[in-house]
Design a protein around this motif. Sequence first.
Motif, mmCIF file in Angstrom:
data_model
loop_
_atom_site.group_PDB
_atom_site.id
_atom_site.type_symbol
_atom_site.label_atom_id
_atom_site.label_comp_id
_atom_site.label_asym_id
_atom_site.label_seq_id
_atom_site.Cartn_x
_atom_site.Cartn_y
_atom_site.Cartn_z
ATOM 1 N N HIS A 214 12.335 -37.445 -16.416
ATOM 2 C CA HIS A 214 11.060 -37.432 -17.149
ATOM 3 C C HIS A 214 10.214 -36.212 -16.764
ATOM 4 N N GLY A 215 10.911 -35.167 -16.307
ATOM 5 C CA GLY A 215 10.238 -33.890 -16.068
ATOM 6 C C GLY A 215 9.563 -33.745 -14.727
ATOM 7 N N LEU A 216 9.771 -34.698 -13.795
ATOM 8 C CA LEU A 216 9.194 -34.579 -12.458
ATOM 9 C C LEU A 216 10.314 -34.367 -11.445
ATOM 10 N N VAL A 217 10.606 -33.092 -11.155
ATOM 11 C CA VAL A 217 11.677 -32.756 -10.211
ATOM 12 C C VAL A 217 11.038 -32.522 -8.842
ATOM 13 N N VAL A 218 11.489 -33.299 -7.838
ATOM 14 C CA VAL A 218 10.878 -33.231 -6.510
ATOM 15 C C VAL A 218 11.290 -31.958 -5.778
ATOM 16 N N GLU A 219 10.499 -31.587 -4.787
ATOM 17 C CA GLU A 219 10.700 -30.318 -4.071
ATOM 18 C C GLU A 219 12.095 -30.192 -3.456
ATOM 19 N N GLU A 220 12.593 -31.264 -2.839
ATOM 20 C CA GLU A 220 13.893 -31.174 -2.158
ATOM 21 C C GLU A 220 15.058 -31.001 -3.132
ATOM 22 N N TRP A 221 14.782 -31.201 -4.416
ATOM 23 C CA TRP A 221 15.802 -30.979 -5.441
ATOM 24 C C TRP A 221 15.537 -29.691 -6.226
ATOM 25 N N GLY A 222 14.697 -28.833 -5.665
ATOM 26 C CA GLY A 222 14.432 -27.540 -6.293
ATOM 27 C C GLY A 222 13.256 -27.529 -7.245
ATOM 28 N N GLY A 223 12.526 -28.637 -7.322
ATOM 29 C CA GLY A 223 11.372 -28.704 -8.222
ATOM 30 C C GLY A 223 10.072 -28.357 -7.512
ATOM 31 N N GLU A 224 8.946 -28.726 -8.137
ATOM 32 C CA GLU A 224 7.628 -28.401 -7.587
ATOM 33 C C GLU A 224 6.806 -29.642 -7.264
ATOM 34 N N VAL A 225 7.364 -30.831 -7.501
ATOM 35 C CA VAL A 225 6.599 -32.063 -7.315
ATOM 36 C C VAL A 225 6.753 -32.564 -5.877
ATOM 37 N N VAL A 226 5.622 -32.763 -5.198
ATOM 38 C CA VAL A 226 5.622 -33.303 -3.836
ATOM 39 C C VAL A 226 5.882 -34.805 -3.926
ATOM 40 N N CYS A 227 6.807 -35.290 -3.090
ATOM 41 C CA CYS A 227 7.176 -36.704 -3.105
ATOM 42 C C CYS A 227 7.096 -37.256 -1.678
ATOM 43 N N VAL A 228 6.365 -38.357 -1.505
ATOM 44 C CA VAL A 228 6.183 -38.942 -0.172
ATOM 45 C C VAL A 228 6.599 -40.411 -0.196
ATOM 46 N N PRO A 229 7.561 -40.822 0.666
ATOM 47 C CA PRO A 229 7.924 -42.241 0.760
ATOM 48 C C PRO A 229 6.862 -42.998 1.559
ATOM 49 N N PRO B 191 -2.242 -31.484 -11.083
ATOM 50 C CA PRO B 191 -1.047 -31.650 -10.254
ATOM 51 C C PRO B 191 -0.740 -33.136 -9.987
ATOM 52 N N ILE B 192 0.559 -33.453 -9.885
ATOM 53 C CA ILE B 192 1.002 -34.824 -9.625
ATOM 54 C C ILE B 192 1.678 -34.879 -8.251
ATOM 55 N N VAL B 193 1.243 -35.815 -7.423
ATOM 56 C CA VAL B 193 1.908 -36.099 -6.149
ATOM 57 C C VAL B 193 2.532 -37.482 -6.285
ATOM 58 N N VAL B 194 3.847 -37.580 -6.053
ATOM 59 C CA VAL B 194 4.547 -38.862 -6.213
ATOM 60 C C VAL B 194 4.567 -39.623 -4.890
#
Length: 447
Positions: free
Chosen positions: A156-171, A130-133
């Motif tokens: 590049h295939g990393l769609v973040v959760e708030e855009w309907g994807g599965e990748v967790v993204c933290v600023p 799993p990738i956490v951005v």
Amino acid sequence: VTKPIAASADIVDEKTIIASQGKELRERLPVVVVLGHVDHGKTTLLDFIRKARVAYREKGGITQHLGAYEAHTPKGNVVFLDTPGHEAFSKIRQRGVKVADIVILIVAADDGVMPQTIESIKRAKSMKVPIVVAINKVDKVEQRRIDVVKRELSQHGLVVEEWGGEVVCVPISAKTGLGVDALLEMVLLQAQMMELRADISGGAKGYVLESKLEKGRGPVATVISQHGKLKIGDYIVSGSTGGRVSSIVDSHGARVLEAMPTIPVLVAGFENLPEAGDYFEVVAKENYRRMLDLASEQKIVIQSKSHSEGAINLIVKTDADSSREALVESITKLSQKAESGFNLLHVGIGNISESDVELAYNTGASIVGLHVKIETNAAVLAQRKKVAVTLFDIIYKLLEELEKRDEKTKKIEFVRVKIGEAEVIRVFDIKNIGIIAGAQVKDGRIV
């Protein structure tokens, strides 16, 4: 997770689960590696976490540098590998060893996705973890820039959760620490979903992260085990070397009697320096010398191909020592004339066991057996983890199969032929889709 020398020996962890097979399965810590473009904040983030979350207990004024450390958080601990750009880590990646459970991909908000970011994404995906951005330097930019980075990641295939994807993204801001605790929380949440477990009932099995010569101690190595306990006095074999564990030092610089799975420790007692990425395991005292001789033979056999990129990783099991010698010699000859060659990661005698399957899964290897069977539990595990196991009764059939596998690795030649040319007239940046180019064909055709 480690037992200090001064601690009581009869402390029992109430969370220990005794499995029906007699194994002791215990929840283990997640192992995390940080990847990303140069100057995007990998080192700054790791330094901040180390200073804020690692309580060093220096012994004699010496800080032990392991290339890995355990970070403490209110919601649980995390093990960080802090050598992602190090040559040692390159060797580990080259061998396909799956040491990390989670990848933190760090991207600077002011720069966005850069060439090394793309390379890091490919590397993380190849590790199949799993990738956490972590979008870094958010304290220096407007919200608009963060959205731009998210859009670039989606391309590049990393769609973040708030855009309907599965990748967790933290600023975050690695410099000030803004959002770092939230990042660690997300990592721990991801780890809980993965239900990471380790068997602590037997001797340790794992990998060497890096090694060096220390004055007064000789060859020492940072190791991380995936299963089993590592104790002082244990006999270990690693690559073409081995030894008896004379001391274990944890990431705080404290001497301990034993180390549990996924806890990085510095081990002394090796006869020679092991190599980064080498598999190690604890063996019985009476088997130590024989297994060390066998490991040295394997090293000689594959030294010309052992680090070649693209080589086929193999684990070989035979019924007897004579079969083993004949098969290793035949594979050596085949490897010398083959396109990719073969990495013999482990050659053993006896039926294929669960530990063989675990090793194959963690190294991207396949298992071949000559005149042996696969244990029932191992067969179930191999099916679940999709590890290829092939059994043979005739040696030349096995070699024919290896030749076929090598043929499939031959590179396909690609020829670029220009069929058309177009001029970009206007560029449209469409939300949730990305960059669209309005173009006019000037020559040939665009398919």
